[in-house]
Design an enzyme around this catalytic site. Sequence first.
Site, PDB file in Angstrom:
ATOM      1  N   LYS A 160       0.835  -1.219   0.000  1.00 38.57           N
ATOM      2  CA  LYS A 160       0.000   0.000   0.000  1.00 38.57           C
ATOM      3  C   LYS A 160       0.863   1.261   0.000  1.00 38.57           C
ATOM      4  CE  LYS A 160      -2.772  -0.892   3.680  1.00 38.57           C
ATOM      5  NZ  LYS A 160      -3.895  -0.698   4.620  1.00 38.57           N
ATOM      6  N   LYS A 166       2.513   2.206   2.613  1.00 37.54           N
ATOM      7  CA  LYS A 166       2.264   2.816   3.925  1.00 37.54           C
ATOM      8  C   LYS A 166       3.324   2.303   4.915  1.00 37.54           C
ATOM      9  CE  LYS A 166      -1.765   4.257   6.455  1.00 37.54           C
ATOM     10  NZ  LYS A 166      -3.234   4.296   6.471  1.00 37.54           N
TER      11      LYS A 166
HETATM   12  N1  C2G Z   1     -10.458   6.521  10.097  1.00 38.63           N
HETATM   13  C1  C2G Z   1     -11.446   7.373  10.594  1.00 38.63           C
HETATM   14  N2  C2G Z   1     -11.094   8.566  11.123  1.00 38.63           N
HETATM   15  C2  C2G Z   1      -9.791   8.937  11.179  1.00 38.63           C
HETATM   16  C3  C2G Z   1      -8.777   8.081  10.698  1.00 38.63           C
HETATM   17  C4  C2G Z   1      -9.146   6.858  10.150  1.00 38.63           C
HETATM   18  O1  C2G Z   1     -12.649   7.047  10.544  1.00 38.63           O
HETATM   19  N3  C2G Z   1      -9.486  10.158  11.721  1.00 38.63           N
HETATM   20  C5  C2G Z   1     -10.868   5.239   9.523  1.00 38.63           C
HETATM   21  C6  C2G Z   1     -10.465   5.082   8.065  1.00 38.63           C
HETATM   22  O2  C2G Z   1     -11.410   5.714   7.207  1.00 38.63           O
HETATM   23  C7  C2G Z   1     -10.459   3.567   7.906  1.00 38.63           C
HETATM   24  C8  C2G Z   1     -10.066   3.074   9.315  1.00 38.63           C
HETATM   25  O3  C2G Z   1     -10.225   4.187  10.207  1.00 38.63           O
HETATM   26  O4  C2G Z   1     -11.766   3.084   7.584  1.00 38.63           O
HETATM   27  C9  C2G Z   1      -8.643   2.596   9.359  1.00 38.63           C
HETATM   28  O5  C2G Z   1      -7.817   3.643   8.870  1.00 38.63           O
HETATM   29  P1  C2G Z   1      -6.306   3.264   8.436  1.00 38.63           P
HETATM   30  O6  C2G Z   1      -5.676   2.477   9.523  1.00 38.63           O
HETATM   31  O7  C2G Z   1      -5.659   4.490   7.917  1.00 38.63           O
HETATM   32  O8  C2G Z   1      -6.595   2.230   7.251  1.00 38.63           O
HETATM   33  P2  C2G Z   1      -6.110   2.360   5.731  1.00 38.63           P
HETATM   34  O9  C2G Z   1      -4.641   2.489   5.681  1.00 38.63           O
HETATM   35  O10 C2G Z   1      -6.974   3.363   5.112  1.00 38.63           O
HETATM   36  O11 C2G Z   1      -6.395   0.885   5.166  1.00 38.63           O
HETATM   37  O12 C2G Z   1      -8.365  -2.392   2.378  1.00 38.63           O
HETATM   38  C10 C2G Z   1      -8.577  -1.192   3.094  1.00 38.63           C
HETATM   39  C11 C2G Z   1      -7.300  -0.664   3.665  1.00 38.63           C
HETATM   40  O13 C2G Z   1      -6.601  -1.664   4.373  1.00 38.63           O
HETATM   41  C12 C2G Z   1      -7.588   0.532   4.566  1.00 38.63           C
END
Ligand code: C2G
Length: 133
Positions: free
Chosen positions: A45, A47
């Site tokens: 990703k 990340k």
């Molecule tokens: N999230 C949120 N509010 C934030 C930060 C994150 O609601 N201030 C939500 C994101 O929208 C996501 C979840 O928390 O639904 C997890 O966020 P991340 O750990 O950043 O996940 P991400 O890297 O977006 O991975 O297949 C999908 C991916 O694995 C998602």
Amino acid sequence: MTRTVITYGTFDLFHIGHLRLLQRLHAMGDMLIVAVSTDEFNAIKGKKTTIRFDDRCDIVRNLRCVDLVIPERNWAQKPTDILNYEVSLFGMGSDWTGKFDELRRYCEVIYLPRTEGVSSTQIKQSVCALTPT
Ligand code: C2G
């Protein structure tokens, strides 16, 4: 029939935005499954995580609102997970709005408003700003 909800994410430097999302999703069903991205998948990703996979899983699995944690190893596993766990609802935060609409053929899909003002990236930046150079 048990109403199972699933979501996917990295959950690095676990914060209130993650918690609020998981709590809201848990309230929409009887069981919440969280697929946590592995370190290898995060590399795909693009990340970079601070907290390693096993520890991110331990934090998420010990939340009262989470019933099961599974690994997220690739983009393609979602339909299989949804069918295998008889998922009724797939949910993500709104930064993913529209990105997983194809899953509507398997289950309901919902995108919930993100919690503003907090992110793992912001936390990292705040900590770096505190660290004397
Ligand atoms: N999230 C949120 N509010 C934030 C930060 C994150 O609601 N201030 C939500 C994101 O929208 C996501 C979840 O928390 O639904 C997890 O966020 P991340 O750990 O950043 O996940 P991400 O890297 O977006 O991975 O297949 C999908 C991916 O694995 C998602």
